[in-house]
Design a protein around this motif. Sequence first.
Motif, mmCIF file in Angstrom:
data_model
loop_
_atom_site.group_PDB
_atom_site.id
_atom_site.type_symbol
_atom_site.label_atom_id
_atom_site.label_comp_id
_atom_site.label_asym_id
_atom_site.label_seq_id
_atom_site.Cartn_x
_atom_site.Cartn_y
_atom_site.Cartn_z
ATOM 1 N N THR A 6 -33.020 26.401 -6.403
ATOM 2 C CA THR A 6 -32.812 25.471 -7.517
ATOM 3 C C THR A 6 -33.299 25.963 -8.873
ATOM 4 O O THR A 6 -33.166 25.255 -9.858
ATOM 5 C CB THR A 6 -33.534 24.142 -7.231
ATOM 6 O OG1 THR A 6 -34.951 24.379 -7.212
ATOM 7 C CG2 THR A 6 -33.100 23.541 -5.897
ATOM 8 N N THR A 7 -33.879 27.151 -8.949
ATOM 9 C CA THR A 7 -34.513 27.705 -10.160
ATOM 10 C C THR A 7 -35.710 26.881 -10.630
ATOM 11 O O THR A 7 -35.951 26.722 -11.821
ATOM 12 C CB THR A 7 -33.516 27.910 -11.331
ATOM 13 O OG1 THR A 7 -32.946 26.664 -11.745
ATOM 14 C CG2 THR A 7 -32.422 28.874 -10.954
ATOM 15 N N ALA A 40 -23.857 26.111 -18.471
ATOM 16 C CA ALA A 40 -24.461 25.323 -17.398
ATOM 17 C C ALA A 40 -24.743 23.902 -17.869
ATOM 18 O O ALA A 40 -24.508 22.932 -17.134
ATOM 19 C CB ALA A 40 -25.743 25.991 -16.910
ATOM 20 N N ALA A 43 -23.187 20.584 -16.198
ATOM 21 C CA ALA A 43 -24.073 19.518 -15.714
ATOM 22 C C ALA A 43 -23.733 18.182 -16.362
ATOM 23 O O ALA A 43 -23.818 17.124 -15.714
ATOM 24 C CB ALA A 43 -25.533 19.890 -15.976
ATOM 25 N N HIS A 87 -31.961 21.798 -14.199
ATOM 26 C CA HIS A 87 -31.173 23.023 -14.390
ATOM 27 C C HIS A 87 -31.617 23.717 -15.680
ATOM 28 O O HIS A 87 -30.906 23.729 -16.685
ATOM 29 C CB HIS A 87 -29.677 22.702 -14.433
ATOM 30 C CG HIS A 87 -29.297 21.633 -15.409
ATOM 31 N ND1 HIS A 87 -28.901 21.924 -16.693
ATOM 32 C CD2 HIS A 87 -29.278 20.291 -15.307
ATOM 33 C CE1 HIS A 87 -28.649 20.799 -17.336
ATOM 34 N NE2 HIS A 87 -28.875 19.791 -16.507
ATOM 35 N N VAL A 97 -26.639 25.229 -11.641
ATOM 36 C CA VAL A 97 -26.559 23.775 -11.522
ATOM 37 C C VAL A 97 -26.420 23.423 -10.039
ATOM 38 O O VAL A 97 -25.526 23.940 -9.350
ATOM 39 C CB VAL A 97 -25.369 23.197 -12.305
ATOM 40 C CG1 VAL A 97 -25.342 21.674 -12.184
ATOM 41 C CG2 VAL A 97 -25.437 23.618 -13.772
ATOM 42 N N CYS A 98 -27.319 22.556 -9.550
ATOM 43 C CA CYS A 98 -27.286 22.094 -8.164
ATOM 44 C C CYS A 98 -26.814 20.644 -8.152
ATOM 45 O O CYS A 98 -27.375 19.800 -8.861
ATOM 46 C CB CYS A 98 -28.675 22.189 -7.534
ATOM 47 S SG CYS A 98 -29.276 23.882 -7.366
ATOM 48 N N ARG A 148 -24.287 24.805 -5.142
ATOM 49 C CA ARG A 148 -24.891 25.598 -6.211
ATOM 50 C C ARG A 148 -23.779 26.258 -7.025
ATOM 51 O O ARG A 148 -22.923 26.948 -6.445
ATOM 52 C CB ARG A 148 -25.806 26.695 -5.656
ATOM 53 C CG ARG A 148 -26.975 26.218 -4.839
ATOM 54 C CD ARG A 148 -27.676 27.389 -4.149
ATOM 55 N NE ARG A 148 -28.414 28.238 -5.084
ATOM 56 C CZ ARG A 148 -28.016 29.384 -5.563
ATOM 57 N NH1 ARG A 148 -26.803 29.863 -5.222
ATOM 58 N NH2 ARG A 148 -28.760 30.088 -6.384
#
Length: 479
Positions: free
Chosen positions: A248-249, A385, A389, A404, A409-410, A447
């Motif tokens: 997920t960073t 991103a 999102a 994010h 982006v999850c 992801r």
Amino acid sequence: MAEHMDPEEFRRAGHAVVDWIADYWATLDQRPVASTEPPGSLAAALPAGPSAHGEPVEAVLADLGSLVAPRLTHWQHPGFFGYFPANTSGPSVLGDLVSSGLGVQGMLWATSPACTELETVMMDWLAGLLDLPQRFRSTGAGGGVIQDSASSATLVATLAALHRAGGGRWREAGIDRRYRVYASTEGHSSIEKAARIAGLGRDGVRTVDVDPETLAMRPDALRAAIRADVAAGDVPAIVVATIGTTSTTAVDPLSDIGAICAEHGVWLHVDAAYAGAAAVCPELRWSHVGLEYADSYCFDPHKWLLTGFDCDAFWVADRRELVEALTVLPEYLRNAATEAGAVVDYRDWQVPLGRRFRALKLWFVLRWYGVEGLRAHIRGHVALADRFAARVRADDRFVLAAPHPFSLVCFRLAAGDEASAELLSRVNATGRVLLTHTRVAGRYTLRLAIGSPLTTREHVDGAWELLAETAGTVLTGLQ
């Protein structure tokens, strides 16, 4: 019998190879991102062995185009959003070409002085570009080296940490002490692998709980784990904190973690494999607050900084500790420069003896793009991103599954795991995009990682439109 290529033959063949690569890049968006061929298809299409008298380069390139390329996953494709990027660029490819052409072996300064010295300077350039603490610069006690991957960097850091924790005797027979490695439950699998290679066993890594909202390591849980191990007679050797976890960073709180490591004399290694590149932008350096506590740090220019695989940038605050842990000097490697202590021998900074001239591709990339070009590359992907999102957030069929901060982006479908898994399967089957999945808080999560230099707003918007349209079909089918 085919003879060696003379310079003119090499020149003609080289032009043909460069043309092939340029045409490949120019037509990537016309290809499916991933192959749909079954396992073994390429092996079955190849002859049983090489020809008796050799073949021209043209024949090899023809088969490269008809046999190999259609069976690849195209990591440079503008619709490749899987894993983390492993991007490259024209300057990087040219630097690799020169490295291959020179064919030097840089294990010692003496075996090719410029190979070592250019690498040292490039690592200092990178440290300045990311505004890393002064303790990592070669002008002081520290310095940097190019490893093949962050996995190797973690292994080397673990070996150096064990050497320190055991006073240089951690692997001697008769010393019955258990050494511990600490990482969050979101830490990379390479941490466990490094512990196994180092001989710490399957239970060598103590996993630390994360905050349920940020998914970052909890300092209180780390402190409790270290205290419990010390009370049991174990030796805390190294904590691996992460800037940009793989799923997920998430960003671990370095300042709090570093203070705990300092209190207990534990080595702190910071793994920023993917997200470290973001620090070229001053506004994204918040992720590195607390890095002054670190004993070692790494990130992968081959992920998000336009430098082809393999190229991991690894720094230590005290190069003496690293060299003491890894050096072995047989008689056949002895030379005057090494004996005088006046040079860096990078063979002592890594597991293998041999070294390629990786610094060349980094030199080409840094000189071609410059500081502002690299910042524009990173900022562009972060903005894309954010744009993606926002589209997810605005559609009540979808849920953002994690923060994010960079270019990953999850997200998932609110309808649940089955719907999310079916959505991923269907969009990937189109060949237009490739996404991967993880689990966040136990939930199946998609992801989308932006990283290719070929990816534009149109590609990201197209990915969203494909996802949104396919979601409608999936949800209808589940009703």
